[in-house]
Design a protein around this motif. Structure first.
Motif, PDB file in Angstrom:
ATOM      1  N   ASN A 123      36.353  29.546  19.036  1.00  0.00           N
ATOM      2  CA  ASN A 123      37.324  29.102  18.035  1.00  0.00           C
ATOM      3  C   ASN A 123      37.561  30.222  17.026  1.00  0.00           C
ATOM      4  OD1 ASN A 123      35.318  28.868  15.821  1.00  0.00           O
ATOM      5  ND2 ASN A 123      34.496  27.204  17.073  1.00  0.00           N
ATOM      6  N   PRO A 124      38.603  30.112  16.187  1.00  0.00           N
ATOM      7  CA  PRO A 124      38.903  31.183  15.231  1.00  0.00           C
ATOM      8  C   PRO A 124      38.238  31.026  13.881  1.00  0.00           C
ATOM      9  CG  PRO A 124      40.723  29.635  15.271  1.00  0.00           C
ATOM     10  CD  PRO A 124      39.712  29.130  16.266  1.00  0.00           C
ATOM     11  N   GLU A 125      37.578  29.882  13.642  1.00  0.00           N
ATOM     12  CA  GLU A 125      37.021  29.630  12.302  1.00  0.00           C
ATOM     13  C   GLU A 125      35.512  29.789  12.234  1.00  0.00           C
ATOM     14  OE1 GLU A 125      36.298  25.971  14.494  1.00  0.00           O
ATOM     15  OE2 GLU A 125      38.159  27.114  14.228  1.00  0.00           O
ATOM     16  N   GLY A 126      34.815  29.651  13.348  1.00  0.00           N
ATOM     17  CA  GLY A 126      33.378  29.876  13.361  1.00  0.00           C
ATOM     18  C   GLY A 126      32.512  28.642  13.312  1.00  0.00           C
ATOM     19  N   LEU A 127      33.103  27.436  13.391  1.00  0.00           N
ATOM     20  CA  LEU A 127      32.267  26.238  13.459  1.00  0.00           C
ATOM     21  C   LEU A 127      31.418  26.283  14.729  1.00  0.00           C
ATOM     22  CD1 LEU A 127      34.758  23.455  12.289  1.00  0.00           C
ATOM     23  CD2 LEU A 127      32.855  24.447  11.009  1.00  0.00           C
TER      24      LEU A 127
ATOM     25  N   THR B 212      32.938  34.941  12.071  1.00  0.00           N
ATOM     26  CA  THR B 212      33.959  34.949  13.120  1.00  0.00           C
ATOM     27  C   THR B 212      35.309  35.367  12.550  1.00  0.00           C
ATOM     28  OG1 THR B 212      32.826  33.210  14.371  1.00  0.00           O
ATOM     29  CG2 THR B 212      35.205  33.453  14.744  1.00  0.00           C
ATOM     30  N   LYS B 213      35.557  34.974  11.300  1.00  0.00           N
ATOM     31  CA  LYS B 213      36.875  35.207  10.690  1.00  0.00           C
ATOM     32  C   LYS B 213      37.175  36.690  10.506  1.00  0.00           C
ATOM     33  CE  LYS B 213      37.079  30.756   8.262  1.00  0.00           C
ATOM     34  NZ  LYS B 213      35.717  30.216   8.341  1.00  0.00           N
ATOM     35  N   LEU B 214      36.191  37.572  10.645  1.00  0.00           N
ATOM     36  CA  LEU B 214      36.482  39.008  10.641  1.00  0.00           C
ATOM     37  C   LEU B 214      37.419  39.356  11.785  1.00  0.00           C
ATOM     38  CD1 LEU B 214      32.926  40.434   9.875  1.00  0.00           C
ATOM     39  CD2 LEU B 214      34.895  40.461   8.329  1.00  0.00           C
TER      40      LEU B 214
ATOM     41  N   SER C 103      48.841  28.631  20.117  1.00  0.00           N
ATOM     42  CA  SER C 103      47.784  27.632  20.232  1.00  0.00           C
ATOM     43  C   SER C 103      46.450  28.288  19.899  1.00  0.00           C
ATOM     44  CB  SER C 103      47.722  27.034  21.643  1.00  0.00           C
ATOM     45  OG  SER C 103      47.253  28.003  22.569  1.00  0.00           O
ATOM     46  N   VAL C 104      45.485  27.473  19.536  1.00  0.00           N
ATOM     47  CA  VAL C 104      44.146  27.988  19.265  1.00  0.00           C
ATOM     48  C   VAL C 104      43.574  28.648  20.512  1.00  0.00           C
ATOM     49  CG1 VAL C 104      41.760  27.306  18.765  1.00  0.00           C
ATOM     50  CG2 VAL C 104      43.637  26.405  17.377  1.00  0.00           C
ATOM     51  N   GLU C 105      43.777  28.022  21.656  1.00  0.00           N
ATOM     52  CA  GLU C 105      43.208  28.544  22.898  1.00  0.00           C
ATOM     53  C   GLU C 105      43.770  29.932  23.222  1.00  0.00           C
ATOM     54  OE1 GLU C 105      42.427  24.481  22.407  1.00  0.00           O
ATOM     55  OE2 GLU C 105      44.397  25.461  22.456  1.00  0.00           O
ATOM     56  N   ALA C 106      45.062  30.115  23.039  1.00  0.00           N
ATOM     57  CA  ALA C 106      45.665  31.418  23.315  1.00  0.00           C
ATOM     58  C   ALA C 106      45.166  32.472  22.332  1.00  0.00           C
ATOM     59  CB  ALA C 106      47.189  31.311  23.249  1.00  0.00           C
ATOM     60  N   PHE C 107      44.974  32.066  21.082  1.00  0.00           N
ATOM     61  CA  PHE C 107      44.463  33.009  20.080  1.00  0.00           C
ATOM     62  C   PHE C 107      43.023  33.401  20.399  1.00  0.00           C
ATOM     63  CE2 PHE C 107      42.527  34.216  16.044  1.00  0.00           C
ATOM     64  CZ  PHE C 107      43.474  35.091  15.524  1.00  0.00           C
ATOM     65  N   VAL C 108      42.206  32.445  20.791  1.00  0.00           N
ATOM     66  CA  VAL C 108      40.816  32.738  21.146  1.00  0.00           C
ATOM     67  C   VAL C 108      40.767  33.705  22.332  1.00  0.00           C
ATOM     68  CG1 VAL C 108      38.690  31.736  22.076  1.00  0.00           C
ATOM     69  CG2 VAL C 108      39.865  30.623  20.167  1.00  0.00           C
ATOM     70  N   ALA C 109      41.674  33.546  23.255  1.00  0.00           N
ATOM     71  CA  ALA C 109      41.730  34.494  24.383  1.00  0.00           C
ATOM     72  C   ALA C 109      42.004  35.906  23.870  1.00  0.00           C
ATOM     73  CB  ALA C 109      42.799  34.058  25.381  1.00  0.00           C
ATOM     74  N   ARG C 110      42.869  36.030  22.873  1.00  0.00           N
ATOM     75  CA  ARG C 110      43.115  37.347  22.261  1.00  0.00           C
ATOM     76  C   ARG C 110      41.856  37.886  21.601  1.00  0.00           C
ATOM     77  NH1 ARG C 110      48.958  38.025  19.223  1.00  0.00           N
ATOM     78  NH2 ARG C 110      50.297  37.059  20.805  1.00  0.00           N
TER      79      ARG C 110
END
Length: 437
Positions: A211-215, A111-113, A187-194
């Motif tokens: 999420n941005p980390e891939g868990l 995911t981190k790519l 926020s994490v949520e706004a970043f995930v939307a991106r």
């Protein structure tokens, strides 16, 4: 706008394309005797010479010897001990091998790519600065604890974007991923939307980020093929990040950690990209490698492999190495046209000139089964009629590449120059001519 076969003015350039492909194929066949670094002879080199070997020569000890594929046959990839895989040739844009490449699977830390891509994009566009400090939230710290992969950024501390990006890439750090997401988007949520908007822009129908980390999380999934698309954009758009992805060890916050990409320690031509693990997905690796092309003085070839669902870190590394070696050994890389070299001249109506050169801003290259380059043939179809005004970069034709009688590759061609509209008299004359046809 309809697509037709090229009109007579384009016929001569098309014949030159076929002749060029034949010439390249013959030259390639003759040059194979010069490829000692990739042959079995390399394995017999003296130990003293090996100690001084260049990265390309060292990679030769990893790659198997050259072989030819029977005419008309497509190379079959080796057996790969993984749930899914795909191998991409970046120079040609071809998929060389795939299995279960479109099956949804948890992307884990791969995911981190996408996370890294958006951060690099923000740095390029001035939305972030490398020296900018970001406060590490309690959420970022907790995420680091939950996943195990972290760079030990303390809650409440401040870290530079540069250090967080290093932790994200080299340590596969979950705390860095969340901190960067919050620092860029609020926020994490706004970043995930991106993240998801970018996936949609690249037409990745299966990829969905939570999420941005891939868990592991419900609804968080991608595929081997779509991960390869993300990796391709990352490599093509931000090649300056590859030295960071090739970093083998890094000390942050007083803790020294090694990259989890074992291929960095085994193959000097590998310079990335990302590992991943979840209990459901098992072990995965997105790897990229660059090695010399068929012509020693020519451009390097770059491949991207994605191996998902392997049984262990060792297995994902071994199977990725096997896939990359096969890709280099089973295919020749043929450049038909250089960057910005005209492929043909297409007629233009109502323009200040009668034709426009078409080609691509990048080299036009194809990967073909070993020893079969002489069987390449090309043809051209174009948008017709083609009206001015035209600007550089408009897609106006398709170059069809055949391997014998087998369709092999279709490549869009763009205008290489601008063609302004003709004056009133020229436009009127062309309108009359079109009406007569």
């Amino acid at each position: 706008m309809s697509v037709h076969a090229p009109r007579r003015p384009c016929a001569a350039p098309e014949r030159r394309v076929r002749g060029r492909a034949l010439t390249l194929g013959l030259a390639l066949a003759l040059s194979q005797g010069l490829l000692a670094p990739w042959s079995a002879m390399a394995a017999q080199a003296a130990p003293a010479a090996a100690a001084k070997a260049s990265p390309a020569q060292a990679a030769a000890r990893v790659a198997p010897g050259l072989f030819s594929v029977p005419e008309g046959a497509t190379p079959q990839p080796p057996e790969i001990a993984a749930r899914a895989f795909v191998l991409q040739d970046l120079g040609s844009g071809q998929t060389l091998a795939a299995r279960n490449a479109d099956v949804a699977i948890e992307p884990a830390s791969m995911t981190k790519l996408m996370t890294a891509y958006l951060v690099l994009q923000a740095l390029r566009d001035g939305q972030l600065k490398a020296e900018q400090l970001i406060k590490v939230s309690d959420r970022a710290w907790q995420t680091g604890l939950a996943g195990g992969s972290r760079s030990f950024f303390a809650a409440g501390s401040q870290a530079s974007v540069e250090d967080l990006l290093k932790g994200l890439v080299v340590h596969n750090a979950n705390d860095a991923a969340v901190a960067l997401a919050e620092g860029l988007a609020g926020s994490v949520e706004a970043f995930v939307a991106r993240m998801n908007r970018q996936a949609q822009a690249w037409v990745l129908p299966t990829t969905q980020f939570v999420n941005p980390e891939g868990l592991a999380a419900r609804g968080h999934h991608s595929t081997a093929r779509e991960l390869s698309v993300i990796a391709t954009h990352l490599v093509n758009d931000f090649p300056q990040a590859l030295p960071l992805y090739a970093t083998k060890e890094l000390t942050l916050n007083g803790v020294k950690q090694h990259s989890r990409n074992l291929l960095l320690f085994r193959d000097p031509t590998v310079d990335g990209l990302q590992t991943g693990y979840t209990e459901a997905a098992n072990y995965g690796l997105v790897a990229t490698s660059h090695r010399p092309g068929a012509v020693p003085s020519g451009p390097e070839r770059r491949l991207i492999s994605v191996v998902l669902g392997a049984a262990s870190p060792e297995t994902r590394a071994n199977e990725s190495q096997k896939l990359l070696n096969w890709g280099y050994s089973a295919f020749d890389w043929v450049t038909l046209f250089a960057a910005n070299q005209p492929v043909a001249a297409a007629p233009v109506w109502k323009g200040s000139q009668a034709s426009v050169n078409v080609g691509r801003v990048r080299p036009i290259s194809v990967a073909v089964p070993k020893g079969q380059a002489s069987r390449l043939q090309t043809s051209l179809t174009r948008n017709a009629p083609l009206f001015a005004p035209l600007v550089p970069g408009q897609t106006v034709a398709i170059l069809h590449v055949m391997l014998g009688t087998q369709p092999w590759q279709s490549l869009p061609l763009q205008t290489l120059e601008a063609v302004p509209s003709a004056g009133w008299l020229g436009r009127t004359w062309d309108a009359i001519r079109l009406g007569i046809q």
